[in-house]
Design an enzyme around this catalytic site. Sequence first.
Site, short mmCIF file in Angstrom:
data_model
loop_
_atom_site.label_atom_id
_atom_site.label_comp_id
_atom_site.label_asym_id
_atom_site.label_seq_id
_atom_site.Cartn_x
_atom_site.Cartn_y
_atom_site.Cartn_z
N HIS A 174 2.58 20.88 -4.16
CA HIS A 174 3.61 20.25 -5.00
C HIS A 174 3.53 18.72 -5.00
O HIS A 174 4.10 18.07 -5.88
CB HIS A 174 5.01 20.70 -4.58
CG HIS A 174 5.37 22.03 -5.13
ND1 HIS A 174 5.95 22.20 -6.36
CD2 HIS A 174 5.19 23.27 -4.64
CE1 HIS A 174 6.17 23.48 -6.59
NE2 HIS A 174 5.69 24.16 -5.56
N ASP A 178 3.96 19.09 -10.01
CA ASP A 178 5.37 19.44 -9.91
C ASP A 178 5.67 20.65 -10.79
O ASP A 178 6.07 20.52 -11.93
CB ASP A 178 6.26 18.25 -10.33
CG ASP A 178 7.73 18.56 -10.14
OD1 ASP A 178 8.06 19.50 -9.42
OD2 ASP A 178 8.54 17.83 -10.73
#
Length: 179
Positions: A174, A178
Amino acid sequence: HYHSFDASALMALRKQIKANGEAMNLPNITLNDMVMFAVSRVIRNHPDLNAIMPEENVLRKYNHVHLGMAVDTPKGLFVPTIFNADEMSLAELSAEAKRLAQLCKEGKATPDMLSGATFTISNPGALGVEMFTPIVNPPQVGILGVCTTTTRIREVNGEIKPYPAMGLCLTYDHRALDG
């Protein structure tokens, strides 16, 4: 993320290649070869996944896809790299995948063969695995798990119709991507 897709077109193309492989100059092409070929093209267009994070918060993106492929061997899992997979034809990619897998199984893989990947594919689908969570191989930021094909049903014009569904499991860092 886990998603499945309608693999009807992929399975039909595989059947056509299997029946006419020699004439099409595509001998012994596997479903995994076809998936790796497609992924090498898709990942090239997603630079945040075609990348490594060699140190905290440093994302190095690549112009070409150096595709890692998980290979199960008697000595454990090896991940050789198909360099510039996005520039190879399906036949070239298939031949290189088979060459690298054979070297790994014979215990002849070199460190150079086992490094440099920008994205990895792991395919335990042939073992009947329907879903799993592949683990990212640092410094890479993504890995795609390819699952077995199962028969699912859906409604088409009021009728229940079966179709082949192939599961895909994407794991990613991440910090690089995103969601």
